[in-house]
Design a protein around this motif. Structure first.
Motif, mmCIF file in Angstrom:
data_model
loop_
_atom_site.group_PDB
_atom_site.id
_atom_site.type_symbol
_atom_site.label_atom_id
_atom_site.label_comp_id
_atom_site.label_asym_id
_atom_site.label_seq_id
_atom_site.Cartn_x
_atom_site.Cartn_y
_atom_site.Cartn_z
ATOM 1 N N TYR A 156 1.087 -0.756 0.111
ATOM 2 C CA TYR A 156 -0.675 0.066 -0.146
ATOM 3 C C TYR A 156 1.313 0.778 0.354
ATOM 4 N N ASP A 157 0.871 2.310 -0.464
ATOM 5 C CA ASP A 157 0.670 4.070 -0.188
ATOM 6 C C ASP A 157 0.171 4.908 -0.098
ATOM 7 N N LEU A 158 -0.265 5.812 0.142
ATOM 8 C CA LEU A 158 -1.310 6.363 0.724
ATOM 9 C C LEU A 158 -0.709 8.127 0.732
ATOM 10 N N TRP A 159 -1.206 9.225 -0.259
ATOM 11 C CA TRP A 159 0.537 10.630 0.107
ATOM 12 C C TRP A 159 -0.997 11.149 0.468
ATOM 13 N N VAL A 160 -0.220 12.543 1.024
ATOM 14 C CA VAL A 160 -1.414 13.934 0.721
ATOM 15 C C VAL A 160 0.626 14.561 0.697
ATOM 16 N N VAL A 161 -0.468 15.933 -0.437
ATOM 17 C CA VAL A 161 0.620 16.078 -1.628
ATOM 18 C C VAL A 161 0.042 17.645 -1.577
ATOM 19 N N ASN A 162 1.221 18.565 -2.168
ATOM 20 C CA ASN A 162 0.494 19.936 -2.755
ATOM 21 C C ASN A 162 -0.162 19.270 -3.996
ATOM 22 N N GLY A 163 -0.068 19.103 -4.488
ATOM 23 C CA GLY A 163 -1.023 18.725 -5.815
ATOM 24 C C GLY A 163 -1.110 19.491 -7.252
ATOM 25 N N LEU A 164 -1.890 18.781 -8.158
ATOM 26 C CA LEU A 164 -1.327 20.496 -8.894
ATOM 27 C C LEU A 164 -2.092 21.581 -9.373
ATOM 28 N N ALA A 165 -1.865 22.533 -9.922
ATOM 29 C CA ALA A 165 -2.602 24.010 -9.834
ATOM 30 C C ALA A 165 -1.982 24.273 -11.172
ATOM 31 N N GLY A 166 -4.216 24.851 -12.025
ATOM 32 C CA GLY A 166 -3.638 25.535 -13.430
ATOM 33 C C GLY A 166 -5.296 26.070 -13.765
ATOM 34 N N ALA A 167 -5.947 26.723 -14.841
ATOM 35 C CA ALA A 167 -6.008 27.425 -15.284
ATOM 36 C C ALA A 167 -7.012 26.236 -15.738
ATOM 37 N N ASP A 168 -8.544 26.342 -15.342
ATOM 38 C CA ASP A 168 -10.127 25.676 -15.928
ATOM 39 C C ASP A 168 -9.664 25.503 -17.537
ATOM 40 N N GLY A 169 -9.509 23.608 -17.096
ATOM 41 C CA GLY A 169 -10.077 23.023 -17.756
ATOM 42 C C GLY A 169 -8.204 22.996 -18.974
ATOM 43 N N ALA A 170 -6.940 23.401 -18.445
ATOM 44 C CA ALA A 170 -5.118 23.825 -19.113
ATOM 45 C C ALA A 170 -5.190 22.138 -18.841
#
Length: 332
Positions: A156-170
């Protein structure tokens, strides 16, 4: 190739894993990999490409504290990046804690992408613009494994990360590299796997979060993967689907590949791969490819791969963009 890259395979598992050898005082080990390519695209310009030189630093610092890092030099040094750098705490037998920048163990290709492990040169379609490999993140991960019968285990692997960030539908690929989060949203995810004594393993992965905080838009990735190995034959396949919210409507994207390789002799291994990618509507990204070729192993630590890649457009007029690749890759 059976046993040929055993040491380096264990090293690469450490890219996302936190399982150093149990010996005390291991110290720092410097290892890595590199590959040089000759590319001859149909209707394009032939070129040599010093694709990458990656230096890996791993070691058990003290007791149950483990560290790893990788510096990547791409395209003759035109791109230099920190691929990952993390600390791992390994005190508990079935639970390891990883903190820092690490490659997300979503599926298998994202971790096993280096050329000396990937038996067919290049990324399969869908594992660049659906799942944006190589995808690393900054955050915290808990991982481990449990016995599940004779010579089998559940991982098993479980994570919490900053994540993706971008514009609407990019484009999803352009949303990576948020080493410092730009909003208050975090992505969460995980992978559950089963490794059987019958030489096969399977896994299911999830990764989800809000990528556009201003419009409260989220994206969710779901993936399944599997592999089977016996008597020189290796079969592997992976499917990923992304459901990306957008103000104009949800964007559903899919990537898939299936690959087979067979070690005819200790020095010769032919392989074939089929992959395809689907985007909403009639898109130029509705594509598929078939790659066929052979790997020649001149040493225990290197491979010469000769492959032809046939690309096909599915929703738009055909483009003459087939490719011949000669790749020399080494692990050291």
């Amino acid at each position: 190739m059976v046993g040929r890259f055993r040491y380096f395979t264990l090293v690469l598992v450490g890219l996302a894993a936190a399982a150093p050898p149990p010996a005390e005082g291991q110290g720092l080990v410097v290892t890595g990999y590199a590959n040089m390519e000759y590319l001859n695209p149909q209707g394009g310009i032939q070129t040599f490409d010093a694709h990458n030189l990656n230096l890996i630093f791993i070691g058990q610092l003290r007791g149950d504290l483990f560290a790893a890092g990788e510096i990547e030099y791409e395209h003759g040094g035109a791109e230099i990046a920190l691929e990952y750098a993390y600390l791992a705490f390994t005190r508990w037998r079935y639970v390891n804690v990883v903190a820092g920048k690490f490659i997300l163990p979503f599926g298998t290709f994202n971790v096993n992408h280096p050329a000396w492990m990937n038996k067919v040169p290049g990324r399969p379609f869908g594992f660049d613009n659906v799942w944006p490999a190589t995808y690393n993140e900054v955050g915290v991960m808990v991982r481990g494994g449990l016995p599940a019968g004779y010579l089998s285990r559940v991982t098993y692997d479980l994570w919490v990360v900053n994540g993706l960030a971008g514009a609407d539908g990019a484009d999803l690929r352009g949303m990576r590299d948020n080493n410092e989060d730009v909003d208050r949203n975090k992505f969460v995810g995980g992978r559950l796997g089963f490794v059987a004594r019958m030489r096969f393993d399977v896994g299911a992965s999830l990764h989800t979060g809000t990528y556009d905080a201003a419009n409260n838009l989220a994206v969710t990735f779901i993936g399944v993967d599997g592999a089977f190995r016996t008597h020189g034959l290796e079969l592997r396949s992976e499917l990923v689907r992304a459901a990306q919210e957008a103000t104009a409507g949800e964007l559903k994207k899919t990537g898939f590949y299936a690959q087979a390789a067979y070690l005819v002799t200790p020095a010769i291994e032919p392989a074939v791969r089929f992959s395809q990618m689907e985007f909403p509507g009639a898109s130029a990204r509705d594509v598929r490819e078939i790659s066929v070729g052979v790997s020649v192993y001149p040493s225990d630590f290197g491979a010469l791969r000769l492959f032809g890649r046939i690309n096909k457009e599915r929703s738009t007029p055909e483009v003459n963009n087939n490719l011949f690749i000669a790749q020399l890759t080494v692990g050291f």
